[in-house]
Design an enzyme around this catalytic site. Sequence first.
Site, PDB file in Angstrom:
ATOM      1  N   HIS A 246       0.813  -1.214   0.000  1.00 39.72           N
ATOM      2  CA  HIS A 246       0.000   0.000   0.000  1.00 39.72           C
ATOM      3  C   HIS A 246       0.846   1.263   0.000  1.00 39.72           C
ATOM      4  CE1 HIS A 246       0.471  -0.488   4.499  1.00 39.72           C
ATOM      5  NE2 HIS A 246       0.582   0.822   4.422  1.00 39.72           N
ATOM      6  N   ASP A 274      -0.370  -7.479   0.613  1.00 34.87           N
ATOM      7  CA  ASP A 274       0.184  -6.163   0.957  1.00 34.87           C
ATOM      8  C   ASP A 274       1.699  -6.223   0.903  1.00 34.87           C
ATOM      9  OD1 ASP A 274      -0.361  -3.703   3.617  1.00 34.87           O
ATOM     10  OD2 ASP A 274       0.400  -3.550   1.580  1.00 34.87           O
ATOM     11  N   GLY A 353       3.258   5.383   9.816  1.00 33.26           N
ATOM     12  CA  GLY A 353       4.674   5.603   9.575  1.00 33.26           C
ATOM     13  C   GLY A 353       5.505   4.357   9.765  1.00 33.26           C
ATOM     14  N   SER A 355       4.569   1.467   8.493  1.00 33.90           N
ATOM     15  CA  SER A 355       4.266   0.595   7.357  1.00 33.90           C
ATOM     16  C   SER A 355       5.517   0.191   6.586  1.00 33.90           C
ATOM     17  CB  SER A 355       3.309   1.294   6.398  1.00 33.90           C
ATOM     18  OG  SER A 355       1.987   1.166   6.829  1.00 33.90           O
ATOM     19  N   SER A 370       1.991  -4.364   7.665  1.00 28.93           N
ATOM     20  CA  SER A 370       0.857  -4.033   6.812  1.00 28.93           C
ATOM     21  C   SER A 370      -0.014  -2.978   7.476  1.00 28.93           C
ATOM     22  CB  SER A 370       0.037  -5.284   6.509  1.00 28.93           C
ATOM     23  OG  SER A 370      -1.146  -4.966   5.803  1.00 28.93           O
TER      24      SER A 370
END
Length: 557
Positions: A246, A274, A353, A355, A370
């Site tokens: 993402h 993801d 942040g 991710s 994710s």
Amino acid sequence: MDRGRATRSRRGTVSRRSTAQRRGIAIGVTVATVAGLAAVTWPALAGEDPPRSEPTPAGPARQLVDALRRDLSLTEAQARARLDREQWARGTTQRLRTELGAGYGGTWLAADGNQLMVAVTDQAAAARVRAAGAEPKLVTRNARQLDTVKASLDRIADDATPDVAGWYVDVSNNRVVVRAQPGTEAAVRRFVQASGAPANAVEVVASAEAPVPLIDVRGGDPYVIDDRSRCSIGFSVVGGFVTAGHCGAPGATTSSPDGVAQGVVSASSFPGDDWGVVETNDDWVPQPVVNDFDGGTIAVAGGQEAPVGSSICRFGATTGARCGVVEALNATVVYPEGTVTGLTRTNVCAEPGDSGGSWMSGDQAQGVTSGGSGDCTVGGITFFQPLTEILEVNQLTLVTTANGPTAPPADPPATTDPPATTEPPAATEPPAATEPPAATEPPGATEPPSPPPGSECAEHKALKAATLGAGRRQVQPAGRYFRAGHGRQVGCLDGPSGANFDLVLQRWSRGGWRTVAVSAGPTADEQISYRGSAGFYRYRVESRRGSGTYTLGFSLR
């Protein structure tokens, strides 16, 4: 993030690139965090000597031990004993999965991290489990049957409403768990029934979880996508690194926070999966390490999957190192953008942040962050995309201490005998998340609040007043959604003078929120008129400039 399903793509050419091509400008990518606010070591200037990592000490890294002591309330001896036990459990799990075949129902570690439990479907398999030093548990469904039950739900994922947070295989209880917003259990059971899954194999559990992807477009993370959003590097692979899908679609460019060109997203998948793959340019040399943000690095020795119940640590640029335990494998999560399946569920907290950041169990790479629910103040749950799938789908090679450019001598093979057990205290649970407000009914169901004097939106039956900070966004009503019939929806935003707010109307469709109308004028006063079919809707108020109190009015006409 309003994005359709990304297209999977393979990346067979990157793994064949010569490492020698990358050595003109020294120092490479290091990945996610332990206790700092950055997650990448950036390319040195031409002619500078690259910084050198300290030799890897025997045993688990100090940063992992310290994080486990803090988050699982262990002593140093207990933390080290647990990591030793889990190293044995990973190897034993892999061997038993192969040996038991159809008799295998899954593995997990007990809450104290000592006892390896193995679900089996017959006594013969139980005897082999005991011989391996683990404890068997007789169950009615094997692992393949549980995955089949979950696959039945995955096939109708697009029919899930926003009340469904997700589902996963609970190997310790030999069932599939579906998490539903409190008060919606009956409706979610009808969703389960429609899947055709056996009712006795699925349990619907009330939960206030509301997972969202942990992407932060406000800055402060280790790499930048298309000069707009920021995420964390996961793990080095030959030719680049892996991260969350993402974070960016194929073709997106990446750079360091100070603008140094880094690479391009060569493949990504989100929703559905993801994961994302970034192919770096020749200025970047992937290294087999995770940045510890304390002057050193943590070595990545491999990618062996940890079983349920194992301790695990997450490294992200926003919240540093956070640890907990693996709660479930192969979990399905219903994000606002769509459904993602095949994730691993943990009780580790995370925040926007984080991710794309790294997950490790001992010295073994596990996956990339994710999304999740909650935060690191009140506690929460976080899901990660397993690394194995990313490597297999994209034909990638993980950079480890055995094959990296600065690989240390190989460690001697671990003994096959289980290490002695200890008696650590039970892992503490994160504080319970607060329950969200119930979904609102169509406009007009309740008396509207009094609008500010002179509000241009006072004519609407449903009114919401709130304060929005600069650069932030809010979902209305009250962070949830409402049900509307067929007809024309009208929305009115009355914002503060001097600010620039946008108004967005979204509809729940195919397992995610899709934008159907936007009003983005130069001020904080916006109007939306949209004619659509019956369904679930929500408004989103976004600050492009300035902050202050606003009133949102909306009606169905």
